[in-house]
Structure formats: C-alpha cells, structure tokens
Design an enzyme around this catalytic site. Structure first.
Site, mmCIF file in Angstrom:
data_model
loop_
_atom_site.group_PDB
_atom_site.id
_atom_site.type_symbol
_atom_site.label_atom_id
_atom_site.label_comp_id
_atom_site.label_asym_id
_atom_site.label_seq_id
_atom_site.Cartn_x
_atom_site.Cartn_y
_atom_site.Cartn_z
ATOM 1 N N ASP A 31 0.633 -1.255 0.067
ATOM 2 C CA ASP A 31 -0.110 -0.462 0.331
ATOM 3 C C ASP A 31 0.825 1.097 0.237
ATOM 4 O OD1 ASP A 31 -2.414 1.283 0.156
ATOM 5 O OD2 ASP A 31 -2.523 1.151 2.183
ATOM 6 N N GLY A 34 -0.314 5.608 -4.644
ATOM 7 C CA GLY A 34 -1.163 6.404 -5.168
ATOM 8 C C GLY A 34 -0.003 7.589 -4.195
ATOM 9 N N ASN A 79 -10.779 -3.097 -5.806
ATOM 10 C CA ASN A 79 -10.494 -1.948 -6.073
ATOM 11 C C ASN A 79 -10.735 -1.092 -7.586
ATOM 12 O OD1 ASN A 79 -7.513 -2.784 -4.600
ATOM 13 N ND2 ASN A 79 -8.433 -0.792 -4.710
ATOM 14 N N ARG A 205 -5.095 -0.948 8.808
ATOM 15 C CA ARG A 205 -5.968 -1.769 8.535
ATOM 16 C C ARG A 205 -5.988 -3.203 7.603
ATOM 17 N NH1 ARG A 205 -7.900 2.577 6.726
ATOM 18 N NH2 ARG A 205 -7.315 3.274 4.137
HETATM 19 C C1 IPE Z 1 -5.757 -2.159 -0.266
HETATM 20 O O1 IPE Z 1 -5.069 -1.221 -0.052
HETATM 21 C C2 IPE Z 1 -5.087 -2.970 -1.222
HETATM 22 C C3 IPE Z 1 -3.620 -3.595 -1.759
HETATM 23 C C4 IPE Z 1 -2.704 -3.080 -1.387
HETATM 24 C C5 IPE Z 1 -3.809 -4.201 -3.315
HETATM 25 P P1 IPE Z 1 -5.944 -0.052 -0.886
HETATM 26 O O2 IPE Z 1 -5.885 1.270 -0.583
HETATM 27 O O3 IPE Z 1 -7.207 -0.341 -1.205
HETATM 28 O O4 IPE Z 1 -6.556 -0.890 1.337
HETATM 29 P P2 IPE Z 1 -7.937 1.493 1.334
HETATM 30 O O5 IPE Z 1 -8.887 1.419 0.826
HETATM 31 O O6 IPE Z 1 -6.917 1.948 1.738
HETATM 32 O O7 IPE Z 1 -8.338 0.431 2.321
HETATM 33 C C1 IPE Z 2 -1.880 -0.012 -3.172
HETATM 34 O O1 IPE Z 2 -1.137 1.578 -3.046
HETATM 35 C C2 IPE Z 2 -1.897 -0.714 -4.332
HETATM 36 C C3 IPE Z 2 -2.933 -1.033 -4.483
HETATM 37 C C4 IPE Z 2 -4.149 -1.299 -4.641
HETATM 38 C C5 IPE Z 2 -3.292 -1.201 -6.374
HETATM 39 P P1 IPE Z 2 -2.546 2.817 -3.335
HETATM 40 O O2 IPE Z 2 -2.599 3.074 -4.478
HETATM 41 O O3 IPE Z 2 -3.620 1.959 -2.555
HETATM 42 O O4 IPE Z 2 -1.669 3.814 -2.769
HETATM 43 P P2 IPE Z 2 -2.325 4.964 -1.256
HETATM 44 O O5 IPE Z 2 -2.679 3.616 -1.023
HETATM 45 O O6 IPE Z 2 -3.732 5.602 -2.499
HETATM 46 O O7 IPE Z 2 -1.085 5.738 -1.331
HETATM 47 MG MG MG Z 3 -4.355 2.417 -0.629
#
Ligand code: IPE
Ligand code: IPE
Ligand code: MG
Length: 263
Positions: A31, A34, A79, A205
C-alpha cells in the site's frame, strides 16, 4: 537448478534469526503507491510502476531469509471502485509485471500461485496468472501467492458456495463441517496460515486481506510507502515478529522474581 538472488545493493544481509522465529507465511499489503506518486507531483499510476521493484526485492529478501510463502495483495475486490483509468492501468500493468518478472522468478525457483475471483477480472490477467502457475509449478524455493481480484470475504463466500454444492449433491453432511472443511475450500488450501501480516504506508487496517488465514497472524504496520519498500523493510518486520510472544489463546505463569507484590 535455481540461482540465488543478488544481494541487496547496500550489501545488507538478512538478520540472523533462529529458524523457529522465521515466519512460514508473510502476507504483504503493498500500500501507498498513489501517495508516493502524488507527493512527487506525479499521477497515481506512476506509483504503481515504481512499486514493481519493491515486490521483486521483497521476494529476494524472503528467499534470503528462508521464508517459504509470501502472499502479495495486488488488487482487491474493492479496488474496482477506482477510476476506469487506474483500474485499466493496473490490469495491464499486472500482466506486464508477471510477463517481465517470470524469468527471474523461475531462475530463483519461485512457484507462483494466484488467489482471487474470476468474475470481472480481465481475461489477459487470468491467462498470464495461469501461465505463471503452470510454468513454475515444480519450483520449491518459495511460493509467491499473487492476490489479484482477491477479497477475504469473497474467498469465504466462494468456499461456502462450494461447500453448499457438496451438501446439495449429498457428498457432505452439514454436521461434519468443521474449520478444517472450510480450509479445504479456500483458494489455495495447501498454503499455511499467515504468521506475519505486513502492511506498508501506515494504514492500520487489513482491508479484507486473508481474513480466515490471518486469524492468529502477528500484525506489523510500517510507515513506509510501498515504492520505498525493499527487502530490508521485510527483514525489519521479521525482527519485530520474532520478538512477539505468540500465545494462541494459551497462558503460562511467568511470575517476576523481583515483583514487589510477592508474599
Ligand atoms: C489494499 O489497499 C489493497 C491492495 C494493496 C491491493 P487499499 O489502498 O485498496 O485499501 P484501503 O482503501 O486503504 O482500505
Ligand atoms: C496500493 O497502493 C496498490 C493498490 C491498491 C493496487 P494504493 O494505490 O492504494 O496507494 P495509496 O494507498 O492510495 O497511496
Ligand atoms: Mg491504498
């Protein structure tokens, strides 16, 4: 024959941890991609791109430590809520990463498995996941479970549906259903329970990752964004894990000899 991964460029070596304190199964929530990108004034997809090397390096670190199972959360059943642009980027990118890294994983003796649901998942991704599974099925150094279109609740619901079908067909008695039965119907029943559940990016989480398998996992949350993770992050987490007292509900007296409350 397989080859050992190159050492980390820093020269860092895995910490010396007694074998019984090395986790058998590490679940990794990759995670923070982004945020990593946006902090640099870049679009989110640049963060996903930057995370590819982190996964490969973590697998190298797992091999160096003798960790036999790593599950990587790449795309969750939640996602799909993201923009079409991001979802389609992740679909294409997942296929590309698997294609690009197959040779390396093969050379290291890594067996690739997929955990997740077919519906909605792009066919190109399913085909590449299945191709990797087939090509690496005899590898025994480490198993990498790619969790793509994976959700913990979806996995339990899918297991329940298959169990119900067995009951309806008269092959299974409701009264004989136990925890062991449910385990048998999970996506990859041969993969053991999670010992160490590791999440990057500081979010506290589980986000629906390996709910059943992590019932007694040790949770470690690290404040580093996924593109900045490398094998040393994994090793730090394993050192934290190794100091934890895993009780599984049991208890033993450890009365301190210095206690001021002694009679
Ligand atoms: C969990 O991260 C899913 C993956 C890393 C693939 P998310 O970024 O989707 O989870 P939330 O939205 O913070 O719970
Ligand atoms: C995890 O990074 C990758 C996926 C869920 C595919 P995020 O895309 O959730 O990145 P943040 O949490 O928004 O920074
Ligand atoms: Mg994330």
């Amino acid at each position: 024959m397989h080859v050992a991964p190159d050492p980390h460029p820093s020269g860092a070596r895995p910490p010396a941890i007694p074998a019984q304190f090395v986790p058998r199964h590490v679940a990794v929530v990759m995670d923070g991609n982004g945020r990593w990108a946006n902090e640099r004034g870049l679009p989110r997809n640049e963060g996903h791109k930057a995370g590819e090397k982190s996964l490969v390096d973590v697998v190298a670190g797992a091999i160096e430590m003798g960790i036999p199972y790593v599950s990587a959360y790449a795309f969750s059943t939640e996602n799909w809520k993201r923009s079409m642009d991001e979802v389609s980027f992740i679909m294409r990118f997942t296929t590309e990463v698997l294609t690009r890294q197959l040779e390396t994983l093969q050379a290291w003796g890594v067996r690739v498995l997929w955990a997740g649901r077919k519906p909605k998942l792009w066919n190109s991704v399913i085909k590449q996941l299945q191709y990797c599974e087939e090509q690496t099925k005899n590898n025994t150094v480490c198993t990498l479970v790619m969790c793509v279109n994976y959700g913990g609740r979806a996995e339990i619901a899918d297991a329940t549906a298959r169990i119900a079908a067995e009951v309806a067909a008269g092959k299974l008695k409701p009264s004989s259903i136990s925890e062991k039965t449910i385990e048998k119907y999970l996506y990859n029943p041969e993969v053991p329970d999670v010992d160490l559940f590791l999440r990057s990016s500081g979010e506290l989480r589980t986000s629906n990752f390996l709910l059943w398998e992590s019932a007694y996992a040790e949770l470690v949350f690290l404040d580093v964004l996924w593109p900045d993770v490398d094998r040393r992050t994994l090793w730090d987490a394993v050192e934290v894990y190794a100091r934890r007292d895993r009780r599984y509900g049991g208890a033993v007296d450890k009365i301190s000899s210095h206690s001021s409350h002694q009679q």
